[in-house]
Design an enzyme around this catalytic site. Sequence first.
Site, PDB file in Angstrom:
ATOM      1  N   ASP A 155      41.895  59.094  50.272  1.00  0.00           N
ATOM      2  CA  ASP A 155      42.475  59.775  51.432  1.00  0.00           C
ATOM      3  C   ASP A 155      41.406  60.640  52.119  1.00  0.00           C
ATOM      4  O   ASP A 155      41.315  60.695  53.341  1.00  0.00           O
ATOM      5  CB  ASP A 155      43.646  60.646  50.983  1.00  0.00           C
ATOM      6  CG  ASP A 155      44.583  59.896  50.058  1.00  0.00           C
ATOM      7  OD1 ASP A 155      45.303  59.016  50.545  1.00  0.00           O
ATOM      8  OD2 ASP A 155      44.570  60.164  48.837  1.00  0.00           O
ATOM      9  N   HIS A 183      49.157  62.258  46.580  1.00  0.00           N
ATOM     10  CA  HIS A 183      48.647  61.004  47.153  1.00  0.00           C
ATOM     11  C   HIS A 183      49.866  60.177  47.577  1.00  0.00           C
ATOM     12  O   HIS A 183      50.298  59.251  46.894  1.00  0.00           O
ATOM     13  CB  HIS A 183      47.802  60.253  46.122  1.00  0.00           C
ATOM     14  CG  HIS A 183      47.396  58.885  46.594  1.00  0.00           C
ATOM     15  ND1 HIS A 183      46.598  58.678  47.689  1.00  0.00           N
ATOM     16  CD2 HIS A 183      47.702  57.649  46.129  1.00  0.00           C
ATOM     17  CE1 HIS A 183      46.431  57.381  47.872  1.00  0.00           C
ATOM     18  NE2 HIS A 183      47.097  56.737  46.947  1.00  0.00           N
TER      19      HIS A 183
HETATM   20  N1  LIG Z   1      45.042  56.463  44.179  1.00  0.00           N
HETATM   21  C1  LIG Z   1      44.675  55.596  45.109  1.00  0.00           C
HETATM   22  O1  LIG Z   1      44.037  55.984  46.101  1.00  0.00           O
HETATM   23  C2  LIG Z   1      45.026  54.143  45.018  1.00  0.00           C
HETATM   24  C3  LIG Z   1      45.794  53.675  43.981  1.00  0.00           C
HETATM   25  N2  LIG Z   1      46.112  52.350  43.885  1.00  0.00           N
HETATM   26  C4  LIG Z   1      46.914  51.944  42.739  1.00  0.00           C
HETATM   27  O2  LIG Z   1      46.061  51.385  41.737  1.00  0.00           O
HETATM   28  C5  LIG Z   1      46.843  50.544  40.880  1.00  0.00           C
HETATM   29  C6  LIG Z   1      46.141  49.228  40.650  1.00  0.00           C
HETATM   30  O3  LIG Z   1      46.055  48.510  41.863  1.00  0.00           O
HETATM   31  P1  LIG Z   1      45.535  46.990  41.909  1.00  0.00           P
HETATM   32  O4  LIG Z   1      44.298  46.832  41.112  1.00  0.00           O
HETATM   33  O5  LIG Z   1      45.553  46.588  43.309  1.00  0.00           O
HETATM   34  O6  LIG Z   1      46.759  46.278  41.158  1.00  0.00           O
HETATM   35  P2  LIG Z   1      46.774  44.860  40.419  1.00  0.00           P
HETATM   36  O7  LIG Z   1      48.201  44.495  40.193  1.00  0.00           O
HETATM   37  O8  LIG Z   1      45.870  43.887  41.101  1.00  0.00           O
HETATM   38  O9  LIG Z   1      46.106  45.215  39.014  1.00  0.00           O
HETATM   39  C7  LIG Z   1      46.726  46.048  38.107  1.00  0.00           C
HETATM   40  C8  LIG Z   1      46.326  45.546  36.752  1.00  0.00           C
HETATM   41  O10 LIG Z   1      46.831  46.473  35.787  1.00  0.00           O
HETATM   42  C9  LIG Z   1      47.183  45.735  34.662  1.00  0.00           C
HETATM   43  N3  LIG Z   1      48.058  46.492  33.800  1.00  0.00           N
HETATM   44  C10 LIG Z   1      49.408  46.653  33.877  1.00  0.00           C
HETATM   45  N4  LIG Z   1      49.865  47.382  32.859  1.00  0.00           N
HETATM   46  C11 LIG Z   1      48.787  47.723  32.122  1.00  0.00           C
HETATM   47  C12 LIG Z   1      48.611  48.453  30.913  1.00  0.00           C
HETATM   48  N5  LIG Z   1      49.635  48.990  30.277  1.00  0.00           N
HETATM   49  N6  LIG Z   1      47.359  48.593  30.436  1.00  0.00           N
HETATM   50  C13 LIG Z   1      46.313  48.033  31.054  1.00  0.00           C
HETATM   51  N7  LIG Z   1      46.410  47.315  32.186  1.00  0.00           N
HETATM   52  C14 LIG Z   1      47.629  47.158  32.708  1.00  0.00           C
HETATM   53  C15 LIG Z   1      47.817  44.459  35.224  1.00  0.00           C
HETATM   54  O11 LIG Z   1      47.843  43.409  34.288  1.00  0.00           O
HETATM   55  C16 LIG Z   1      46.907  44.185  36.398  1.00  0.00           C
HETATM   56  O12 LIG Z   1      45.856  43.297  36.059  1.00  0.00           O
HETATM   57  C17 LIG Z   1      48.213  50.433  41.550  1.00  0.00           C
HETATM   58  O13 LIG Z   1      49.083  51.372  40.955  1.00  0.00           O
HETATM   59  C18 LIG Z   1      47.921  50.851  42.976  1.00  0.00           C
HETATM   60  O14 LIG Z   1      49.081  51.323  43.626  1.00  0.00           O
HETATM   61  C19 LIG Z   1      45.681  51.457  44.805  1.00  0.00           C
HETATM   62  C20 LIG Z   1      44.904  51.864  45.858  1.00  0.00           C
HETATM   63  C21 LIG Z   1      44.538  53.230  46.057  1.00  0.00           C
HETATM   64  O1  LIG Z   2      49.243  52.548  49.393  1.00  0.00           O
HETATM   65  C1  LIG Z   2      49.214  52.060  48.256  1.00  0.00           C
HETATM   66  O2  LIG Z   2      50.207  51.730  47.602  1.00  0.00           O
HETATM   67  C2  LIG Z   2      47.860  51.936  47.618  1.00  0.00           C
HETATM   68  C3  LIG Z   2      47.235  53.257  47.766  1.00  0.00           C
HETATM   69  O3  LIG Z   2      47.542  54.176  47.027  1.00  0.00           O
HETATM   70  C4  LIG Z   2      46.412  53.511  48.949  1.00  0.00           C
HETATM   71  O4  LIG Z   2      45.912  52.575  49.579  1.00  0.00           O
HETATM   72  O5  LIG Z   2      46.250  54.685  49.271  1.00  0.00           O
END
Ligand SMILES: NC(=O)C1=CN([C@@H]2O[C@H](COP(=O)(O)OP(=O)(O)OC[C@H]3O[C@@H](n4cnc5c(N)ncnc54)[C@H](O)[C@@H]3O)[C@@H](O)[C@H]2O)C=CC1
Ligand SMILES: O=C([O-])CC(=O)C(=O)O
Length: 324
Positions: A155, A183
């Site tokens: 952000d 967030h």
């Molecule tokens: N804080 C931030 O700024 C942001 C946060 N996110 C969040 O990050 C997270 C991951 O996003 P992506 O990589 O796009 O999702 P994704 O679905 O591509 O990958 C998530 C991975 O986590 C694994 N997973 C699920 N449960 C698990 C566990 N207990 N232990 C280990 N691995 C586990 C899944 O198998 C999957 O491979 C989501 O919650 C998303 O909303 C995404 C973008 C920005």
């Molecule tokens: O918006 C979402 O769910 C993924 C995220 O946290 C971001 O891009 O800031």
Amino acid sequence: MKVAVTGAAGQIGYSLLFRLASGSLLGPDRPIELRLLEIEPALKALEGVVMELDDCAFPGLAGVEIGSDPEKIFDGVNLALLVGARPRGPGMERGDLLEANGAIFTAQGKALNSVAADDIRIGVTGNPANTNALIAMSNAPDIPQERFSALTRLDHNRAISQLARKTGAPVTDVKHMTIWGNHSATQYPDVFHAEVGGRNAAEVVDDQSWIENDFIPTVAKRGAAIIEARGSSSAASAASATIDAARDWLLGSATDDWVSMAVVSDGSYDVPEGLISSFPVTTSAGDWTIVQGLDIDDFSRVRIDASTAELAEERDAVRELGLI
Ligand SMILES: NC(=O)C1=CN([C@@H]2O[C@H](COP(=O)(O)OP(=O)(O)OC[C@H]3O[C@@H](n4cnc5c(N)ncnc54)[C@H](O)[C@@H]3O)[C@@H](O)[C@H]2O)C=CC1
Ligand SMILES: O=C([O-])CC(=O)C(=O)O
């Protein structure tokens, strides 16, 4: 340094691991060992990612271990990047993920508590990041609370980029940006304490309507805009911000700037104590300090209060679910 990454076979992981292995975290001369956690069904895909890591022949990659048991993967780790969680889809808010993802952070907090290295730092990227960090922290009573943070650096970076675009300045001229609160869509990106080229950003912009009706909603809803456009949530930018946040935490923020990090509140700026809320912080050698003494006017106060009220609601919800 042993760095754990959870959700390593996911979208963010696919960008994050290669940046970590190539030296973006500590520089190319300090080798790191990767400890990659995934759920059992994703281990095969993760093996493929590890084959690709091998194929890069990164000089600074000292080893890779994969598995689905957090107690094994977190054993002796110095930094844990908790990314693995179910991402939201179109039409969802990040808070909708509380129950689905809360259980993950309970188990991982407990495992870190028992096996991580004494100098462990934990950065939570998986959503809802602030409350997931609170869950992990609450389940790790032996780890000092200040070792937990949740990612609002994406952000922060988004806000810098929007402000730079509006003012025609390079991003390097934008300093002292702050994201307050959660967030989530209630977050408050604050230009009133930011600077562009050494001048107060709100004065340089001189357009209250842009700040209120364009800048704040654009930054706060950027995640949703990316989901809408890409069909899945931001990944490369989230990985980049995860590295920026961890690097600054471990190596220190620039002396003429600060960064935004969601950390446990000590009551500063009337943010209720114990919530993991985003603040302006300076960092040095693995420690952070909330920047003190900023004047908060009524415009900012209302927005900070709204976002921290949402965090308090999330805390109450996970308390009811028995997760903290
Ligand atoms: N804080 C931030 O700024 C942001 C946060 N996110 C969040 O990050 C997270 C991951 O996003 P992506 O990589 O796009 O999702 P994704 O679905 O591509 O990958 C998530 C991975 O986590 C694994 N997973 C699920 N449960 C698990 C566990 N207990 N232990 C280990 N691995 C586990 C899944 O198998 C999957 O491979 C989501 O919650 C998303 O909303 C995404 C973008 C920005
Ligand atoms: O918006 C979402 O769910 C993924 C995220 O946290 C971001 O891009 O800031």
